[in-house]
Design a protein around this motif. Structure first.
Motif, mmCIF file in Angstrom:
data_model
loop_
_atom_site.group_PDB
_atom_site.id
_atom_site.type_symbol
_atom_site.label_atom_id
_atom_site.label_comp_id
_atom_site.label_asym_id
_atom_site.label_seq_id
_atom_site.Cartn_x
_atom_site.Cartn_y
_atom_site.Cartn_z
ATOM 1 N N ARG A 1 -1.268 9.666 -0.923
ATOM 2 C CA ARG A 1 -0.647 8.492 -1.525
ATOM 3 C C ARG A 1 0.838 8.475 -1.166
ATOM 4 N NH1 ARG A 1 -3.368 10.045 -7.196
ATOM 5 N NH2 ARG A 1 -1.955 11.758 -6.760
ATOM 6 N N GLU B 1 3.898 -2.597 -3.647
ATOM 7 C CA GLU B 1 2.459 -2.616 -3.390
ATOM 8 C C GLU B 1 2.024 -1.483 -2.464
ATOM 9 O OE1 GLU B 1 1.053 -6.407 -2.071
ATOM 10 O OE2 GLU B 1 2.307 -7.530 -3.487
ATOM 11 N N LYS C 1 0.063 4.417 -3.464
ATOM 12 C CA LYS C 1 -1.246 4.060 -2.931
ATOM 13 C C LYS C 1 -1.481 4.726 -1.580
ATOM 14 C CE LYS C 1 -1.301 -0.436 -5.277
ATOM 15 N NZ LYS C 1 -1.433 -1.906 -5.114
ATOM 16 N N SER C 2 -2.760 4.847 -1.208
ATOM 17 C CA SER C 2 -3.118 5.428 0.085
ATOM 18 C C SER C 2 -3.146 4.337 1.148
ATOM 19 C CB SER C 2 -4.489 6.098 -0.004
ATOM 20 O OG SER C 2 -5.494 5.112 -0.208
ATOM 21 N N ASP C 3 -3.212 4.762 2.415
ATOM 22 C CA ASP C 3 -3.260 3.797 3.518
ATOM 23 C C ASP C 3 -4.477 2.882 3.398
ATOM 24 O OD1 ASP C 3 -1.106 4.649 5.784
ATOM 25 O OD2 ASP C 3 -1.831 6.406 4.719
ATOM 26 N N ALA C 4 -5.578 3.430 2.918
ATOM 27 C CA ALA C 4 -6.785 2.631 2.789
ATOM 28 C C ALA C 4 -6.612 1.490 1.791
ATOM 29 C CB ALA C 4 -7.952 3.524 2.358
ATOM 30 N N GLU C 5 -5.652 1.669 0.855
ATOM 31 C CA GLU C 5 -5.447 0.654 -0.171
ATOM 32 C C GLU C 5 -4.475 -0.434 0.261
ATOM 33 O OE1 GLU C 5 -5.824 2.681 -4.439
ATOM 34 O OE2 GLU C 5 -4.510 3.825 -3.115
ATOM 35 N N PHE C 6 -3.549 -0.123 1.189
ATOM 36 C CA PHE C 6 -2.579 -1.166 1.540
ATOM 37 C C PHE C 6 -2.631 -1.626 2.995
ATOM 38 C CE2 PHE C 6 -0.023 2.839 1.747
ATOM 39 C CZ PHE C 6 0.303 2.829 3.090
ATOM 40 N N ASP D 1 -4.558 -3.406 6.093
ATOM 41 C CA ASP D 1 -5.626 -4.391 6.235
ATOM 42 C C ASP D 1 -6.759 -3.892 7.132
ATOM 43 O OD1 ASP D 1 -4.266 -6.195 4.627
ATOM 44 O OD2 ASP D 1 -3.143 -7.034 6.316
ATOM 45 N N ALA E 1 -9.291 -1.164 8.121
ATOM 46 C CA ALA E 1 -9.922 0.057 7.633
ATOM 47 C C ALA E 1 -9.955 1.130 8.724
ATOM 48 C CB ALA E 1 -11.336 -0.250 7.146
#
Length: 549
Positions: free
Chosen positions: A153, A171, A175-180, A182, A184
């Motif tokens: 995170r 934002e 958070k992790s890269d997967a969360e912010f 676009d 995947a």
């Protein structure tokens, strides 16, 4: 605990750089406060029993005062709690508010019964201020700078991260890269690299493909390294990235230009050809050659004097190129030069020209044929590459690690400025060879390091790590060294790039901690301690002050 053991323990605690206070179990009454603690608290005065805690200067974040039972030492003494690095606001007698980090726990004897409660505390006010300055610095650094925790995170990020992701930091942080991100796929690739760095504990430099919010795609050169706590445990990672798209495009353009250059040679004609009739001073040239010098094709076909073409050379290069042509005619024969010309569109272009002055049997110049190639793209690529290399050099200067670059074929080792700043080796005293490096390693470690590094190079390893003693100019230092091995298409190692981290301070701290722990374990019953400290207990203090009214 006998008087000798108690005296030795007090002496050991006095040597510690952090504040240390000791209380009885389970009453919480004080028996000891070391000098470092007195300095941090601003006074040697402290309460005698648990009820007196209420008069101390500890405050919660909302400004409310601690209750007696809130204090870490009291909780350890009366309830058996273990407190680890708990933040505390402490107001000294002079009114200054300081930030402390407090740990407390019980110490047990060989029979498992609690002997004492001990509390250690450190003034972290300046450290937090430094952290704030660091965060301010990170925010101002160009490019992308960030730090992540063990769960990947984001915990620190600068404006470059927000611009890359296309989202505000609010934002992104936490958070992790997967969360912010676009994409995947890109998030998974980044996470894989991050996990590898944190698992291996070895820094890496990787190229990562990223997508901008506006659809642009770029290549970033990312340097990632494990983030460790004071005990050396990996708690996350730090990284920085720079956009190397221009460099990659420049490298591709350079490769393309070189391919075109080879093709032109094979096609016999290059970009432009000329043939100078030296006695008659008439230059006959191809339309391509004439256009580079700003001369129309029809004029070139009729034949022009050499001076007509000399006039098309950039003013800054004209005199030097004229001198080289005269030197070839006067006896050197061969002509080879790179210079700028002004074409028909008024655009400045770079060319490389190669020719030869031919002579008759008497040695008199007769003809001077040659070929010219437009190398503007190559020059631009070289400029772009130099700019990227300069950025890398500046980035290397910003780290405390001694960064090295070892080319195996030449046995040439380059070091950054940290070798002088951190280890005292002035550049003029450093021989840029693998032998010099090996000579600086402690004799007891030298063979081991030499063996393991060559096993990695000669095997199939991608990296190498090692801890050893490295000679400073004024002594020796414990270091953690790691290197990334670069191999050619056959798997042969050709180069290794790495960084050397100074572990000296950490090792000293570990030795001090082991010494203190050993002293505690050798101690037993509390009675001798209490007797030896009965007089000082009334004047000793915990990390809390009673206010004077």
């Amino acid at each position: 605990m006998n008087e000798t053991a108690a005296s030795g323990m007090r002496a050991a605690l006095q040597q510690m750089s952090v504040g240390v206070s000791v209380a009885e179990v389970p009453s919480g009454a004080f028996v000891f406060l070391n000098e470092a603690g007195e300095t941090i608290l601003g006074s040697a005065h402290a309460p005698v029993d648990l009820a007196d805690y209420a008069g101390f200067g500890a405050e919660h974040a909302d400004g409310s005062a601690y209750r007696p039972e809130d204090y870490p030492l009291a909780r350890a003494a009366t309830k058996g709690e273990t407190v680890t690095r708990e933040p505390m606001l402490y107001r000294r007698g002079d009114g200054e508010l300081r930030r402390l980090e407090v740990s407390a726990s019980r110490v047990r004897g060989d029979d498992g019964q609690p002997l004492l409660a001990i509390c250690s505390f450190e003034d972290v006010t300046e450290r937090e201020r430094t952290l704030q300055l660091f965060e301010t610095f990170v925010a101002a650094v160009p490019g992308v700078v960030y730090a992540k925790d063990r769960q990947k995170r984001m915990i620190v990020a600068n404006r470059g991260v927000a611009e890359l992701v296309g989202k505000p930091l609010s934002e992104i942080l936490g958070k992790s890269d997967a969360e912010f991100l676009d994409s995947a796929a890109e998030a998974a690739a980044v996470a894989e690299t991050d996990e590898r760095v944190m698992t291996s504990g070895v820094a890496e430099q990787v190229e990562e493909l990223v997508s901008f919010p506006d659809g642009r795609r770029a290549i970033w050169l990312s340097t990632k390294a494990p983030l460790r706590d004071e005990a050396g445990a990996i708690t996350g990672m730090i990284g920085s990235s720079i956009d190397i798209t221009a460099r990659k495009e420049a490298e591709a353009a350079l490769a393309q230009a070189e391919e075109q250059f080879r093709f032109a040679l094979e096609a016999a004609g290059g970009i432009g050809t000329w043939d100078w009739d030296v006695p008659g001073d008439v230059v006959r040239a191809s339309a391509q050659f004439a256009g580079l010098y700003g001369i129309a094709a029809e004029r070139a076909a009729a034949g022009l004097s050499l001076e007509e073409y000399i006039a098309g050379i950039h003013p800054a290069d004209r005199e030097a190129i004229s001198a080289r042509i005269r030197a070839a005619v006067d006896g050197e024969d061969e002509f080879h030069a790179e210079y700028r010309v002004c074409n028909l569109n008024g655009e400045v272009r770079w060319v490389v020209a190669r020719g030869r002055c031919l002579r008759d049997a008497a040695g008199t110049p007769t003809r001077f044929p040659g070929v010219t190639f437009d190398i503007t793209d190559r020059k631009r690529a070289e400029d772009a590459l130099r700019e990227v290399e300069e950025r890398y050099r500046l980035a290397a200067r910003a780290t405390n690690d001694a960064i090295w670059d070892w080319h195996f074929a030449s046995n040439h080792v380059l070091w950054n400025e940290a070798l002088e700043v951190g280890y005292g080796h002035a550049p003029e005293t450093v021989s840029p060879t693998g032998e010099w490096w090996l000579e600086q390693i402690h004799p007891e470690d030298r063979e081991r390091v030499d063996t393991t590094i060559h096993e990695a190079i000669e095997g199939e390893a991608e990296s190498w790590t090692g801890e050893y003693r490295f000679r400073r100019a004024d002594g020796s230092a414990d270091v953690f060294d790691r290197g990334h091995i670069i191999r050619d298409e056959t798997g042969r190692a050709i180069r290794m790039i790495g960084a050397m981290l100074d572990l000296s301070e950490r090792r000293r701290a570990e030795r001090a901690l082991r010494a203190t722990s050993s002293a505690w374990k050798r101690s037993s019953p509390i009675r001798a301690w209490r007797c030896s400290c009965s007089t000082s207990a009334r004047s000793a203090s915990l990390p809390m002050l009673r206010r004077k009214h």
